[in-house]
Design an enzyme around this catalytic site. Structure first.
Site, PDB file in Angstrom:
ATOM      1  CE1 TYR A 101      -3.300  -2.736   0.086  1.00 39.25           C
ATOM      2  CE2 TYR A 101      -3.849  -2.139   2.324  1.00 39.25           C
ATOM      3  CZ  TYR A 101      -4.074  -2.900   1.202  1.00 39.25           C
ATOM      4  OH  TYR A 101      -5.091  -3.828   1.213  1.00 39.25           O
ATOM      5  CD  GLN A 225      -7.324  -9.124   4.596  1.00 41.14           C
ATOM      6  OE1 GLN A 225      -7.222  -8.559   3.510  1.00 41.14           O
ATOM      7  NE2 GLN A 225      -6.835  -8.613   5.710  1.00 41.14           N
ATOM      8  N   PRO A 256     -17.188  -4.224   0.875  1.00 39.84           N
ATOM      9  CG  PRO A 256     -17.761  -3.192   2.885  1.00 39.84           C
ATOM     10  CD  PRO A 256     -16.575  -3.633   2.074  1.00 39.84           C
ATOM     11  CB  CYS A 259     -15.051  -0.426  -6.087  1.00 41.97           C
ATOM     12  SG  CYS A 259     -13.785  -1.694  -5.939  1.00 41.97           S
ATOM     13  CE  LYS A 265     -18.808   6.686  -4.487  1.00 46.82           C
ATOM     14  NZ  LYS A 265     -17.418   6.899  -4.004  1.00 46.82           N
TER      15      LYS A 265
END
Length: 375
Positions: A101, A225, A256, A259, A265
């Site tokens: 990250y 994960q 969840p 994205c 949106k």
């Protein structure tokens, strides 16, 4: 007598399902004052509870912060600190990051915030993921060399003596499974991690790791994960519950809201300030504009109507829907501002079997499962 009363009170604060209706409960007074009026719904409960991670003894909050610190290079560090503070003070004890990250800067940011806040190390859970560590051939993958050196690098950036969970951030076909499991066992025995898990591994790969661990008296993974939302269901609802019952592997899920797709949106196109419009997210823009994307957006509009009827937002409904699935220990949230976090901390308490059935009928994609999900 006092001890019995305390135990009864403690048990009453542990929701085990979403079938009961609760009044809004806010653990932190400052959060209560800062919550927008729109977030106070009769069927919402602002109370982050905890679950065991799979069948291990580790207790993790049902909601965790994941993508937040990934964006540390794009948002002010003070915003990341505010988000972590609000989350921590209201019961969130799980913070997830990875060596990849922001090329390591996310771990540095997370470490700096933890050091500044002065929280007790024993009061929170830090997870990181190992696979993509650098440009050199030996700085990638799951060789014994990179697992050990990569985790040491993460600990240095985090300014911590250990992480609670180290995840193998995808399987490495170039590394023998025995080597991976032995290296993970080594870092745990050396005190660099408490547990290890997998991320984006298949059920077969996880089972192989468990078998190798049992064969050589090594430490098996405790958690996977996995991506999980309305439109990505099979793995978490069919494959992982079987692993949970057979070998105790739990699920820590991410994305969840698909994205941001589920928030609505993108209902009228791709806004300029949205993630799909950012550099490196062309795949998301293509997904939104695809025929399948348009079908999903149509279903999302119906889900918004259902959320309105239940007295919550579409995001709150989607998160509660994820948490009702068997074997899911925690759902990782990706938020970039306090409004999003405050909204997502509002857990829908009226996730009844009827509501689940209605959502399944609307989505039309329920996978075949031998086990019934939590009601």
């Amino acid at each position: 007598m006092e001890e019995e009363e305390e135990e009864e009170e403690e048990e009453s604060m542990k929701p085990t399902s979403f079938s009961a209706v609760h009044a809004p409960v806010v653990r932190n007074a400052a959060l209560c004052r800062s919550l927008p009026t729109a977030f106070f719904f009769p069927n919402l409960l602002i109370l982050v509870f905890h679950r065991n991670l799979g069948k291990s003894g580790l207790r993790v909050s049902c909601l965790g912060l994941g993508e937040l610190v990934l964006k540390a290079g794009e948002i002010f560090i003070s915003m990341a600190e505010n988000l972590m503070t609000i989350a921590y003070e209201n019961g969130v004890n799980l913070f997830d990051t990875a060596e990849v990250y922001a090329s390591g800067r996310a771990e540095i940011t997370l470490g700096n915030i933890i050091k500044k806040k002065g929280w007790r190390r024993s009061s929170f859970v830090i997870t990181t993921k190992i696979y993509w560590g650098g440009q050199a051939e030996t700085e990638r993958g799951l060789s014994r060399k990179h697992i050990i050196e990569g985790l040491r690098g993460s600990l240095s950036r985090l300014q911590l003596d250990y992480v609670d969970i180290v995840f193998a951030n995808r399987n490495d076909v170039n590394s023998p499974m025995e080597e991976i499991v032995r290296a993970m066992t080594f870092v745990i025995n050396q005190g660099m991690a408490m547990y290890w898990g997998t991320s984006r591994w298949s059920a077969m790969e996880i089972m192989e790791a468990y078998s190798v661990a049992r064969q050589f008296n090594l430490i098996p993974p405790v958690c996977e994960q996995a991506e999980y939302h309305y439109f990505q269901r099979d793995k978490v609802e069919v494959q992982l519950p079987e692993l949970y019952h057979k070998i105790g592997v739990g699920a820590m899920t991410w994305s969840p809201l698909a994205c941001g797709l589920i928030t609505g949106k993108y209902s009228d196109g791709v806004p300029e300030c949205s993630r799909a419009a950012m550099k490196g997210y062309q795949w998301l823009k293509e997904r939104v504009n695809s025929e399948e994307g348009r079908r999903q957006l149509a279903k999302i509009k119906e889900l918004h109507l259902l959320a309105d009827r239940l007295g919550c937002t579409a995001a709150q409904l989607a998160i509660a829907w994820c948490l009702r699935s068997e074997g899911v220990s925690s759902v990782l949230l990706g938020v970039s501002n306090t409004d999003q976090l405050l909204e997502n901390l509002g857990i829908l308490s009226q996730m009844t079997p009827q509501t689940i059935t209605e959502i399944d009928a609307l989505l039309g994609n329920k996978p075949h499962s031998k086990k019934e999900s939590r009601a």
